[in-house]
Design an enzyme around this catalytic site. Sequence first.
Site, PDB file in Angstrom:
ATOM      1  CB  ALA A  43     102.263  65.990 -47.122  1.00  0.00           C
ATOM      2  CD  GLU A  87     109.667  68.713 -45.828  1.00  0.00           C
ATOM      3  OE1 GLU A  87     109.959  67.849 -46.686  1.00  0.00           O
ATOM      4  OE2 GLU A  87     110.524  69.281 -45.132  1.00  0.00           O
ATOM      5  CD  GLU A  94     112.560  64.942 -51.594  1.00  0.00           C
ATOM      6  OE1 GLU A  94     111.803  64.126 -51.028  1.00  0.00           O
ATOM      7  OE2 GLU A  94     113.536  65.464 -51.050  1.00  0.00           O
ATOM      8  CG  LEU A 134     111.423  81.569 -27.386  1.00  0.00           C
ATOM      9  CD1 LEU A 134     112.161  80.283 -27.769  1.00  0.00           C
ATOM     10  CD2 LEU A 134     110.433  81.316 -26.259  1.00  0.00           C
TER      11      LEU A 134
END
Length: 142
Positions: A43, A87, A94, A134
């Site tokens: 990765a 991811e 993929e 935040l």
Amino acid sequence: MRAFAPAADLSMDQRPLHPHKQRTGLVRLWYATGYSLAGLRAAWGEKAFRQEALLAIVLLPLSFWLAQDWTQTALLAGVIMLVLIVELLNSGIETAIDRFGGELHPLSKRAKDLGSAAVLLALLLAGGVWALALYHRFFTHG
């Protein structure tokens, strides 16, 4: 009668075990850890994962400073880890699709697009959680 029965014709009890499936206990854990580390190394070769991992290196420690209690820390760190996890799964999709060749196929495109959409949603979730944290930290009195 056929001399060879395809795997689909065999029950789960009749199928020969793959050598890796025969490992148990700490030996299995040892090998599984090695495969996981190999996946992380693979990765790291992906530009998107590398960018997200470098961002995680900054944001994970920052989550301890920004959060006001352990649940906020868990949420801030958790959404960053979720981005990395999604991811990794997208990269796996993929890679599996690319294994079958470079020709364009609508199902291959669909699989890759769905993986990409999953990453986008994870990024939007992480961005939203961090933006709210935040805002809460710097613009509210609570």
